[in-house]
Scaffold this active site. Structure first.
Site, PDB file in Angstrom:
ATOM      1  CB  CYS A  52      -0.935   0.007   1.205  1.00  0.00           C
ATOM      2  SG  CYS A  52      -1.896   1.548   1.340  1.00  0.00           S
ATOM      3  CB  CYS A 105      -4.839  -0.490   2.780  1.00  0.00           C
ATOM      4  SG  CYS A 105      -5.474   1.188   2.920  1.00  0.00           S
TER       5      CYS A 105
END
Lengths: 195, 210, 210, 195
Positions: free
Chosen positions: D101, D106
């Site tokens: 990410c 994330c």
């Protein structure tokens, strides 16, 4: 590392480098201070103010300055490192120039001096190219909507000097009096001159 | 390299604080740091200006952003004096009694990665496009103009090509071009009409637009 | 915004240090910082996940790079609790007996700056191009794919559009597309053939290539 | 600011926020520690290892997992925040997947746990997309030149789980034994499994 956990301050680091170079006979005591003092004297933005005032009062000098900035600055004795190829950007009623160096902080030292802190700070380097008119307005340069704004990023070896607009009301001023109202900021393009 | 130094177009840096009547140096060490770099380049000739710029770019990004201009200059100069064997880091740290942070090592770039000299020359008024190739070493193509198209305003004389000069590869010189890009082309926002950015680019950074 | 958080493709960060058998939290405050953000979003409902991401992005860049993940999370959560009026900064600093650094204020973006909902839908196998428009507020288009062309691998369900959600504008949802970009397209280097990057992009970030 | 010049440590900042929220009756003492403890229990990468081992040993489960990762993970009880839409990326002898990410960090919490520090550090976030094969090799994933490398950047709401290649020599292993050799790194794509 042999220095332990504490990080040396910049002043301590310079002192250590100076001491080591002196110990090895590469320089003499006072060499660095001497170089700093001569740089401070040689690279002075008041030189640029003299160039601007002369261009405002002498049309043939102005023509030479716009045709070959390097040579015209050297005419007045302003040359040297970071002045090997100077291009002058003329502000007009319909075009406003401003200068930045997004990659480091390149500046025409012989005419603008060593650059000021705001010029070298990330905020100016990052923002001016992204929002030219908006950042200039934030810095106090309010331009009419029909004035084109052109930012020049000093990414190679050319060094730039902005020739600001001569303020109204100075028609009969002497070159010396004019030089005294030219600011460094106006020659970078982030200030307008008024009297 | 896509380094932290390549700040053009970044957001989030806050206000621009202009100090009036600013002195050349705010503290004595700043003048000596400036002098040290002049010495390293011009008198000791231990490194060149392109190597210097790249050394600053190689600073750890958090260090770079947290440092003042003269601390960056000092870090670049000290790094190169150590890398070139002029000074020994352990000696410096012993003198200082503290750690001296240097920049990171040069990436293992090879000469083949440098784009070949340009096949084309350009003239004032020509439309040109910035090539998309990205060199992992030192280069002077800002990220924000890669792949963008502009118009040549001025042709400057040939200067040493920084990508080669910074890495000690075979020297070459090329003209640089002052290329004007409309801000709408760079940032895709219509309300930037009437604003432009001129970037000074070596010939081999450019190509004719398709 | 072209913020410091948008790290994809940046160079100069050094080695990747993998710790084996890493614990979830290394220190007690990290777990409490994580819990604080869960509380702010899910229980107090003081802010949403897009506002949270944007608050972290608004940290001063040098602070962002110098902070650990949980310090960034803590800074984002604390900033929003103060901005939303749940907590008072002076009270917090009085309790701590020290300064509490928050993120910078939201840029003064207006709803008109958000690109209109997409006119086009795409299907697996379609070629798509990332639009060049750059929103000054929160967005999830990485800089490194702007203007680049790729191929849709997968169509995900509609999710809330972060650019609007982070700024409290009228909510809207759009499908997101997993778009595969060849690394040669992204970085212009031939020796990256056989390597690709998939980026998950909201529909209005995309257009049909010309 | 009322706090003086010293910057509070992160621990002090959390304590101040917790104290202020408690003083105002927003939370009770122990609320944050309780949430942290349940997150630590709920978000555990060993869950992902169970998913992988089941997919290796149950072809119909594997088909369901690749068709609808969210539902197949929920079958085993693994669901919740950051697991609302899970897509499983299957590694094959000719395709290697890895996940990053670049914008924040994330991760599919229900099956990968809260992400490890190296995943959240700027070096990984910056470098993997720029030099996929090179960075993987540096991390110990040496791939044949004809294996395609595909990095997935977690920029929207889909969360990804890599289904690693089942190592040779495990043909008659039980699902439990297989789950024990699956590492978190292999489910992010930055490690290969061997026995």
């Amino acid at each position: 590392m042999s220095g332990g956990d504490r990080i040396a301050t910049p002043a301590e680091r310079v002192a250590a480098v100076e001491r080591a170079l002196t110990d090895e006979g590469r320089i003499e005591a006072g060499t660095l201070d001497g170089l700093a003092a001569s740089a401070e004297q040689q690279f002075d933005w008041h030189n640029g103010a003299r160039v601007v005032a002369k261009a405002w009062t002498d049309p043939t000098y102005k023509a030479r300055l716009l045709a070959d900035g390097t040579k015209a600055c050297a005419e007045l004795g302003f040359e040297g490192p970071q002045g090997e190829y100077i291009v002058v950007l003329e502000n007009t009623p319909t075009l406003h120039n401003a200068v930045v160096c997004t990659q480091c902080s390149c500046t025409a030292w012989p005419v603008l001096g060593l650059p000021p802190d705001w010029y070298k700070a990330p905020a100016y380097r990052a923002r001016l190219v992204r929002a030219p008119r908006g950042v200039l307005a934030e810095m106090g340069v309010e331009l009419a909507a029909d004035v084109r704004v052109r930012i020049t990023d000093t990414t190679a070896e050319t060094r730039f000097l902005v020739l600001p607009l001569r303020p109204a009301g100075t028609e009969d001023w002497s070159e010396e009096a004019l030089a005294a109202i030219v600011t460094r900021e106006s020659m970078i393009g982030v200030a307008l001159l008024t009297v | 390299m896509n380094g932290i130094h390549d700040l053009g177009g970044m957001e989030g840096f806050g206000a621009i604080d202009v100090e009036s009547d600013e002195p050349t140096f705010h503290e004595g060490w700043q003048g000596r740091a400036f002098a040290l770099n002049m010495l390293g380049i011009g008198i000791l000739r231990a490194y060149n200006a392109d190597e210097y710029r790249h050394a600053v770019e190689r600073m750890a990004p958090a260090h770079y952003l947290g440092a003042s201009y003269y601390e960056r200059m000092l870090t670049g100069a000290t790094t190169l004096l150590v890398e070139k064997g002029v000074l020994d880091l352990a000696t410096l740290e012993s003198i200082a009694g503290a750690t001296i942070p240097l920049a990171r090592a040069v990436a293992d770039v090879v000469e083949d990665e440098i784009v070949e000299p340009a096949a084309a020359s350009f003239a004032v008024g020509d439309r040109v496009r910035v090539r998309g190739v990205q060199f992992r070493g030192h280069t002077r193509v800002p990220r924000y103009v890669r792949g963008k198209t502009g118009v040549v305003l001025h042709v400057a004389p040939a200067f040493g090509h920084p990508d080669t000069s910074a890495h000690g590869f075979a020297a070459r010189s090329e003209p640089t071009y002052h290329v004007e890009f409309e801000a709408t082309e760079l940032w895709g926002e219509d309300d930037l009409a009437g604003e432009s950015v001129v970037v000074d680019l070596w010939e081999s950074y450019l190509e004719a637009p398709q």
